[in-house]
Design an enzyme around this catalytic site. Structure first.
Site, PDB file in Angstrom:
ATOM      1  N   PRO A   1       6.486 -12.657  -0.990  1.00 27.85           N
ATOM      2  CA  PRO A   1       5.458 -12.331  -0.005  1.00 27.85           C
ATOM      3  C   PRO A   1       4.956 -10.893  -0.170  1.00 27.85           C
ATOM      4  O   PRO A   1       5.743  -9.962  -0.240  1.00 27.85           O
ATOM      5  CB  PRO A   1       6.191 -12.511   1.329  1.00 27.85           C
ATOM      6  CG  PRO A   1       7.290 -13.468   1.029  1.00 27.85           C
ATOM      7  CD  PRO A   1       7.723 -13.132  -0.363  1.00 27.85           C
ATOM      8  N   GLU A   2       3.641 -10.754  -0.260  1.00 26.52           N
ATOM      9  CA  GLU A   2       3.017  -9.442  -0.353  1.00 26.52           C
ATOM     10  C   GLU A   2       2.330  -9.146   0.976  1.00 26.52           C
ATOM     11  O   GLU A   2       2.535  -9.859   1.961  1.00 26.52           O
ATOM     12  CB  GLU A   2       2.048  -9.410  -1.539  1.00 26.52           C
ATOM     13  CG  GLU A   2       2.742  -9.736  -2.867  1.00 26.52           C
ATOM     14  CD  GLU A   2       1.797  -9.766  -4.054  1.00 26.52           C
ATOM     15  OE1 GLU A   2       0.763  -9.069  -4.016  1.00 26.52           O
ATOM     16  OE2 GLU A   2       2.084 -10.497  -5.021  1.00 26.52           O
TER      17      GLU A   2
END
Length: 273
Positions: free
Chosen positions: A2-3
């Site tokens: 996840p960014e």
């Protein structure tokens, strides 16, 4: 992993359910998934506290509890925080269950790299990795001049620099590749070779791509889901990431796939100079 867009989406969807609720009990299925404060048992430290709000810093979620306590959640590669309206049996990858006065939040992680750290809110910046993060790329204070200053005189590739969380917070492999494509800059370029015009284009591309990612509720190739268990849809808009060997959507040339900064990197040698 996840960014920024994925973590922001988790923040928004989780906050809708849990803001104002009290954590009645914490069940540790795998105790190594949490880090407590000053040898106090995590489940004792966190229980009976109210969730006031949820913030984000880079790729970290900051769950603000009452009485000066923050839970810093880092998803790493495959971490998830899912909300359930009713009691839910933990699956084989669930490591922590937060029992609320209305529903439950489960922290699960297939790869077991993610962690949730409890720390006094007043010390969450000074005594954690948050204090070393670079600026937030979607804040008004982030300007082309700030980007130039963060790059400094580095001789590293622009791909490596943008992946460095000390330079800029929240970007990972997906959104770096997409930002560089939109800015028409080769990931092989060193940051000290970028002109003022290129820096301005890169600054705008970063903001555009991250906002588009948030609007699409993130990119779901494999493990990422929001707090409701829903996938994002940004993978439909990807121009280069994950498309090595395929034709460029702009010029038709075969996209290059190389290894840069230890990460697989995809770009168009025709469009990105």
């Amino acid at each position: 992993m996840p960014e920024l867009p994925e973590v922001e989406t988790i923040r928004r969807t989780l906050a809708q359910h849990v803001n104002g609720l009290k954590i009645k009990e914490v069940k540790l299925v795998w105790s190594s998934a949490v880090i407590s404060w000053e040898d106090q048992p995590f489940e004792v430290l966190v229980a009976d506290r109210q969730i006031q709000r949820i913030d984000r810093r880079g790729k970290y979620l900051l769950i603000r509890l009452d009485n000066d306590l923050t839970l810093i959640a880092h998803m790493r590669m495959t971490g998830r925080l899912n909300y359930y309206t009713e009691k839910q049996p933990p699956d084989k990858h669930t490591h922590v269950v937060f029992c609320l006065d209305k529903g439950e939040v489960h922290f699960s992680d297939v790869r077991k790299f993610g962690r949730i750290q409890a720390i006094p809110t007043s010390r969450s910046i000074s005594d954690s990795s948050l204090g070393k993060l670079g600026p937030e790329p979607l804040e008004l204070e982030f300007t082309p001049q700030v980007l130039k200053e963060r790059f400094g005189k580095k001789k590293v590739s622009v791909k490596a620099a943008l992946l460095d969380q000390h330079v800029l917070a929240g970007l990972g492999n997906i959104y770096v590749d997409e930002s560089l494509f939109q800015a028409r800059i080769s990931p092989n370029r060193t940051v000290d070779s970028l002109t003022e015009e290129e820096l301005a284009e890169l600054h705008q591309a970063i903001r555009n791509v991250l906002q588009a990612g948030i609007d699409a509720q993130g990119t779901s190739f494999r493990d990422y889901r929001d707090a409701n268990g829903e996938k994002g849809s940004f993978e439909r808009a990807l121009q280069v990431y994950g498309r090595g060997g395929e034709p460029c959507k702009v010029c038709g040339q075969k996209l290059e796939r190389v290894r840069l900064a230890g990460r697989t990197t995809v770009y168009c040698s025709q469009c990105q100079k």
